[in-house]
Motif scaffolding. Structure first.
Motif, PDB file in Angstrom:
ATOM      1  N   GLU A 219      46.845  61.970   0.661  1.00  0.00           N
ATOM      2  CA  GLU A 219      46.663  63.349   1.108  1.00  0.00           C
ATOM      3  C   GLU A 219      45.410  63.962   0.486  1.00  0.00           C
ATOM      4  N   ALA A 220      45.186  63.679  -0.788  1.00  0.00           N
ATOM      5  CA  ALA A 220      44.021  64.234  -1.471  1.00  0.00           C
ATOM      6  C   ALA A 220      42.723  63.693  -0.871  1.00  0.00           C
ATOM      7  N   TYR A 221      42.671  62.374  -0.645  1.00  0.00           N
ATOM      8  CA  TYR A 221      41.491  61.797   0.007  1.00  0.00           C
ATOM      9  C   TYR A 221      41.274  62.440   1.379  1.00  0.00           C
ATOM     10  N   SER A 222      42.346  62.522   2.141  1.00  0.00           N
ATOM     11  CA  SER A 222      42.246  63.034   3.504  1.00  0.00           C
ATOM     12  C   SER A 222      41.835  64.495   3.536  1.00  0.00           C
ATOM     13  N   ASP A 223      42.474  65.311   2.689  1.00  0.00           N
ATOM     14  CA  ASP A 223      42.138  66.737   2.664  1.00  0.00           C
ATOM     15  C   ASP A 223      40.690  66.951   2.241  1.00  0.00           C
ATOM     16  N   GLY A 224      40.231  66.184   1.273  1.00  0.00           N
ATOM     17  CA  GLY A 224      38.868  66.346   0.797  1.00  0.00           C
ATOM     18  C   GLY A 224      37.828  65.953   1.826  1.00  0.00           C
ATOM     19  N   HIS A 225      38.097  64.882   2.565  1.00  0.00           N
ATOM     20  CA  HIS A 225      37.077  64.343   3.461  1.00  0.00           C
ATOM     21  C   HIS A 225      37.146  64.884   4.889  1.00  0.00           C
ATOM     22  N   ILE A 226      38.343  64.989   5.456  1.00  0.00           N
ATOM     23  CA  ILE A 226      38.419  65.435   6.856  1.00  0.00           C
ATOM     24  C   ILE A 226      39.355  66.617   7.071  1.00  0.00           C
ATOM     25  N   GLY A 227      39.890  67.159   5.990  1.00  0.00           N
ATOM     26  CA  GLY A 227      40.758  68.332   6.110  1.00  0.00           C
ATOM     27  C   GLY A 227      40.211  69.490   5.301  1.00  0.00           C
ATOM     28  N   LYS A 228      41.109  70.210   4.669  1.00  0.00           N
ATOM     29  CA  LYS A 228      40.734  71.307   3.789  1.00  0.00           C
ATOM     30  C   LYS A 228      41.565  71.198   2.518  1.00  0.00           C
ATOM     31  N   VAL A 229      40.970  71.592   1.402  1.00  0.00           N
ATOM     32  CA  VAL A 229      41.704  71.594   0.145  1.00  0.00           C
ATOM     33  C   VAL A 229      42.163  73.009  -0.163  1.00  0.00           C
ATOM     34  N   ASP A 230      43.393  73.109  -0.682  1.00  0.00           N
ATOM     35  CA  ASP A 230      43.953  74.411  -1.047  1.00  0.00           C
ATOM     36  C   ASP A 230      43.629  74.727  -2.502  1.00  0.00           C
ATOM     37  N   ILE A 231      43.023  75.883  -2.728  1.00  0.00           N
ATOM     38  CA  ILE A 231      42.743  76.349  -4.079  1.00  0.00           C
ATOM     39  C   ILE A 231      43.401  77.713  -4.227  1.00  0.00           C
ATOM     40  N   GLU A 232      44.659  77.681  -4.676  1.00  0.00           N
ATOM     41  CA  GLU A 232      45.453  78.897  -4.826  1.00  0.00           C
ATOM     42  C   GLU A 232      45.389  79.768  -3.573  1.00  0.00           C
ATOM     43  N   ASP A 233      45.823  79.162  -2.470  1.00  0.00           N
ATOM     44  CA  ASP A 233      45.952  79.815  -1.165  1.00  0.00           C
ATOM     45  C   ASP A 233      44.637  80.020  -0.418  1.00  0.00           C
ATOM     46  N   GLU A 234      43.523  79.631  -1.019  1.00  0.00           N
ATOM     47  CA  GLU A 234      42.252  79.625  -0.309  1.00  0.00           C
ATOM     48  C   GLU A 234      41.971  78.196   0.154  1.00  0.00           C
TER      49      GLU A 234
ATOM     50  N   SER B 241      34.405  62.034  10.966  1.00  0.00           N
ATOM     51  CA  SER B 241      35.272  60.872  11.020  1.00  0.00           C
ATOM     52  C   SER B 241      35.031  60.051   9.766  1.00  0.00           C
ATOM     53  N   ILE B 242      36.020  59.256   9.384  1.00  0.00           N
ATOM     54  CA  ILE B 242      35.876  58.405   8.203  1.00  0.00           C
ATOM     55  C   ILE B 242      36.485  57.030   8.472  1.00  0.00           C
ATOM     56  N   THR B 243      36.104  56.075   7.642  1.00  0.00           N
ATOM     57  CA  THR B 243      36.724  54.750   7.684  1.00  0.00           C
ATOM     58  C   THR B 243      37.817  54.680   6.630  1.00  0.00           C
ATOM     59  N   ILE B 244      38.937  54.014   6.972  1.00  0.00           N
ATOM     60  CA  ILE B 244      40.016  53.831   6.000  1.00  0.00           C
ATOM     61  C   ILE B 244      40.572  52.416   6.108  1.00  0.00           C
ATOM     62  N   ASN B 245      41.270  52.001   5.044  1.00  0.00           N
ATOM     63  CA  ASN B 245      41.888  50.682   4.953  1.00  0.00           C
ATOM     64  C   ASN B 245      43.397  50.820   5.162  1.00  0.00           C
TER      65      ASN B 245
ATOM     66  N   SER C 185      50.147  55.191   4.247  1.00  0.00           N
ATOM     67  CA  SER C 185      48.795  55.387   3.735  1.00  0.00           C
ATOM     68  C   SER C 185      47.858  55.950   4.804  1.00  0.00           C
ATOM     69  N   VAL C 186      48.292  55.908   6.054  1.00  0.00           N
ATOM     70  CA  VAL C 186      47.474  56.356   7.184  1.00  0.00           C
ATOM     71  C   VAL C 186      47.901  57.734   7.691  1.00  0.00           C
ATOM     72  N   GLU C 187      49.175  58.029   7.569  1.00  0.00           N
ATOM     73  CA  GLU C 187      49.741  59.249   8.148  1.00  0.00           C
ATOM     74  C   GLU C 187      49.031  60.531   7.720  1.00  0.00           C
ATOM     75  N   PRO C 188      48.676  60.722   6.428  1.00  0.00           N
ATOM     76  CA  PRO C 188      47.997  61.972   6.071  1.00  0.00           C
ATOM     77  C   PRO C 188      46.677  62.167   6.807  1.00  0.00           C
ATOM     78  N   TYR C 189      45.974  61.075   7.057  1.00  0.00           N
ATOM     79  CA  TYR C 189      44.709  61.169   7.789  1.00  0.00           C
ATOM     80  C   TYR C 189      44.949  61.531   9.252  1.00  0.00           C
ATOM     81  N   ILE C 190      45.971  60.931   9.844  1.00  0.00           N
ATOM     82  CA  ILE C 190      46.304  61.242  11.231  1.00  0.00           C
ATOM     83  C   ILE C 190      46.662  62.723  11.364  1.00  0.00           C
ATOM     84  N   ASN C 191      47.402  63.240  10.405  1.00  0.00           N
ATOM     85  CA  ASN C 191      47.763  64.662  10.446  1.00  0.00           C
ATOM     86  C   ASN C 191      46.523  65.548  10.431  1.00  0.00           C
ATOM     87  N   ASN C 192      45.548  65.202   9.603  1.00  0.00           N
ATOM     88  CA  ASN C 192      44.322  66.005   9.568  1.00  0.00           C
ATOM     89  C   ASN C 192      43.477  65.809  10.814  1.00  0.00           C
TER      90      ASN C 192
END
Length: 303
Positions: free
Chosen positions: A114-129, A138-142, A149-156
């Motif tokens: 989730e952290a990889y996905s949020d950082g690269h193709i989603g958004k990161v939460d910083i105390e509600d911001e 788009s990104i490449t993943i293994n 291991s894939v689901e968080p990326y699909i969600n984003n």
């Protein structure tokens, strides 16, 4: 994301992606000297040289290609300064209208994924911001760790209109040691291809292609042909052209009959094209542009 990529490929009549995988020996001396004069022979100096070099390449090819693919490891080795050059490269390429494929090849589970996905193709939460950090399209993943291991990326991908290229059959010579293993009567790369096809079914865009694509190497054309049948609606990111030995004829099987379905990467063959004896270092950008034009002609000859 996939509809935007397909539209750009059609508009520029070119399925080429330029791999921004700089190494210091690829960067012209005059650029390195300028960067090192400011920051010394330090991670900051190397990263500044990469960014200056990348901007020159992007300026030269942005009207010709739909996308660029920065490889994060080349930047990450220099720590925080390198990562900043990676982010600034992405920002600059986006200003030029290019689609960004971040070559990060991440693979982990649960909150780490989730952290990889949020950082690269989603958004990161910083105390509600919510903040966008890397901002790749788009990104490449293994997928080796399985669906969780894939689901968080699909969600984003769903939430932010992003894309994935999942490793299926890679271009390196020893990929078969694992990817060609027979599992219940079928090669592992085929099994992974079927999973990628399944995972992408609910994310098919107006173009007829899914936001979930596959990395399929041009150096294994017979396997690529099999995978094209297994994954008719998944876009292929195709490494291996040029410096790794694959030709346009080898990768023809990666495309569908509509002439779409694949985007072909070239890294050193474009960004280091000036090392050909007919150019000088000052012509590094011109050489990259001419290499893109030649690659475009080569690919069109088989489509």
């Amino acid at each position: 994301m996939i509809d935007i990529l397909v539209k750009e490929i059609q508009k520029k009549d070119n399925p080429t992606v330029v791999g921004l995988d700089p190494r210091l020996n690829f960067v012209p001396t005059f650029i390195k000297e300028e960067a090192f004069e400011k920051f010394g022979k330090t991670p900051k100096g190397a990263s500044e040289a990469f960014l200056m070099f990348n901007k020159g390449i992007i300026d030269a090819v942005s009207d010709l290609v739909p996308a660029v693919k920065p490889q994060v490891a080349m930047y990450e080795q220099y720590g925080a300064e390198g990562i900043n050059a990676y982010i600034e490269t992405i920002k600059y390429a986006k200003k030029k209208g290019l689609v960004i494929i971040g070559d990060i090849k991440r693979g982990d589970i649960a909150t780490t994924a989730e952290a990889y996905s949020d950082g690269h193709i989603g958004k990161v939460d910083i105390e509600d911001e919510q903040c966008i950090v890397y901002d790749e399209d788009s990104i490449t993943i293994n997928p080796y760790l399985g669906y969780d291991s894939v689901e968080p990326y699909i969600n984003n991908c769903k939430n932010f209109n992003r894309g994935l290229f999942i490793l299926v059959k890679t271009s390196n010579p020893n990929s078969g040691e694992i990817q060609d293993l027979i599992v219940e009567g079928e090669a592992l790369y085929k099994r992974v291809g079927r999973l990628v096809n399944k995972w992408g079914e609910e994310l098919i865009g107006n173009s007829g292609y899914s936001q979930i694509g596959a990395v399929v190497g041009a150096t294994h054309s017979s396997q690529a042909e099999e995978l094209r049948e297994i994954m008719p609606n998944n876009y292929f990111l195709v490494p291996g052209y040029g410096a790794q030995g694959a030709t346009a004829k080898d990768l023809k099987v990666c495309f569908n009959k509509d002439g779409l379905g694949a985007i072909v990467n070239s890294s050193r063959g474009i960004i280091a094209a000036y090392k050909n004896a007919k150019y000088t270092e000052l012509q590094f950008a011109e050489a990259a542009r001419e290499a893109v034009i030649e690659m475009q002609k080569d690919l069109k000859s088989v489509l």
